[in-house]
Design an enzyme around this catalytic site. Structure first.
Site, PDB file in Angstrom:
ATOM      1  CG  ASP A  57      -1.913   1.325   1.465  1.00 35.07           C
ATOM      2  OD1 ASP A  57      -1.955   1.911   0.349  1.00 35.07           O
ATOM      3  OD2 ASP A  57      -2.335   1.321   2.520  1.00 35.07           O
ATOM      4  CG  ASP A 100      -3.579   4.897  -2.123  1.00 39.99           C
ATOM      5  OD1 ASP A 100      -2.700   3.569  -1.799  1.00 39.99           O
ATOM      6  OD2 ASP A 100      -4.317   5.055  -1.136  1.00 39.99           O
TER       7      ASP A 100
END
EC number: 3.4.23.1
Length: 387
Positions: free
Chosen positions: A93, A276
């Protein structure tokens, strides 16, 4: 001749790229839909992407991190923690900085169906007295921090701090296709100021370059990869365009504009965006997203998803993100997601203004189109059309 051979081998060793394959699985949302639980989940856990990007100061004294924002994440990789290694499926992430996994001290139902780290089975584990709390919906995951060896691909990252959960209240994590999260953002947003995994790799001299790169395949299952310490040009076409990071916390950049059919639909005077990997969709201000949903003919179904007519997919225009003077078109075939017999809009609304204005999130819908290099050495992102 021997010296030339040795120099060649040395140069090769300094350019090694450590690749970790990512597998595409059913998202948590899909699992909840199949179990008939999505409606109940959404009643008590309203997804709010904005909370993921709030400053650390906005939280209480105990560090927090939201979890419902991983509802649509589909790409996962395997890491090992401890000696001998205990395996975990994690989200890589770029929108967070901490590493955490479930522990054997967790008695919650969600932990019982996921891999759990047992410190007693690792000869290299070191406990700390620091706690960690990760909020989601009406409850929170609580745990503590420890140190151990973390194996990522063929990299052995020693003395790495990570979180071990002790409590995971709520039922939705029971169906999560991942055990934990490995954050790849900057250390400035790390809970408890814990050193992120990639920073520790670089500090220990385990990677030859202070960067990593991500390729997300559109294939249903395989082909995706995160690469540490280098760039593999076989994963993209053309050349990389470099974009300065505007805030060294998230991988945040400046967008020049967002257009459809040649008309500016958002970000008219430039705005901020975060690239992201931990967010599946394209997210932006609620009002702008609402206009886009109307433009593409999306309507809400009984599960709270925005549905688009599958037959209209190939007649809809690209959405074009202009970044540092370069246009990055995302076609309708990318921003509309085909799931079983339905076509789902890949846009999601959120409201979170930055000091410079509106904020957008370029998630997996964007990254599938553009191979991305996260260059910490020069605080910049590299983007090129994915091969």
């Amino acid at each position: 001749m021997k010296w030339l051979l040795l120099l060649g081998l040395l140069a090769l060793s300094e350019c090694i790229i450590h690749k970790v394959p990512l597998v595409r699985k059913k998202s948590l949302r899909k699992n909840l839909i199949e179990k008939g639980l999505l409606k109940d989940y959404l009643k008590t856990h309203t997804p709010n992407l904005a909370t993921k990007y709030l400053p650390k100061a906005a939280f209480d004294s105990v560090p927090t991190e939201t979890l419902e924002n991983y509802l649509d994440t589909e790409y996962f990789g395997t890491i090992g923690i401890g000696t001998p290694a205990q395996d975990f499926t994690v989200i890589f992430d770029t929108g967070s900085s901490n590493l955490w996994v479930p522990s054997v001290y967790c008695s919650s139902a969600a932990c019982s169906v996921h891999n759990q780290f047992n410190p007693e089975d690792s000869s290299t584990f070191q406990a700390t007295s620091e706690s960690l709390s990760i909020t989601y919906g009406t409850g929170s995951m609580t745990g503590f921090l420890g140190y151990d060896t973390v194996k990522v691909g063929n990299i052995e990252d020693t003395n790495q701090i990570f979180g071990l959960s002790e409590s995971e209240p709520g039922s939705f994590l029971y169906y999560a296709p991942f055990d934990g999260i490995l954050g790849l953002a900057y250390p400035s947003i790390s809970s408890s100021d814990a050193t992120p995994v990639f920073d520790n790799m670089w500090n220990e001299g385990l990677v030859s370059e202070d960067l990593f790169s991500v390729y997300l395949s559109s294939d249903d299952e395989s082909g995706s990869v995160v690469m540490f310490g280098g760039i593999d040009s076989s994963y993209y076409t053309g050349s990389l365009n470099w974009v300065p990071v505007s805030y060294e916390g998230y991988w945040q950049i400046t967008l020049d504009s967002i257009t459809m059919d040649g008309e500016t639909i958002a970000c008219a005077d430039s705005c901020q965006a975060i690239v992201d990997t931990g967010t599946s969709l394209l997210a932006g201000p609620t009002s702008a997203i609402s206009n886009i949903q109307s433009y593409i003919g999306a309507s809400e179904n009984s599960d709270g998803e925005m549905i688009v007519s599958c037959s209209s997919m190939y007649s809809l225009p690209n959405i074009v993100f202009t970044i540092n003077g370069v246009q990055y078109p995302v076609p309708a075939s990318a921003y509309i997601l085909e799931e079983d017999d339905a076509c789902i809009s890949g846009f999601e609304g959120m409201n979170l203004d930055t000091y410079t204005g509106e904020l957008w999130i370029l998630g997996d819908v964007f990254i599938r189109q553009y191979f991305t290099v996260f260059d910490r050495a020069n605080n910049q992102l590299g983007l090129a059309a994915a091969a």
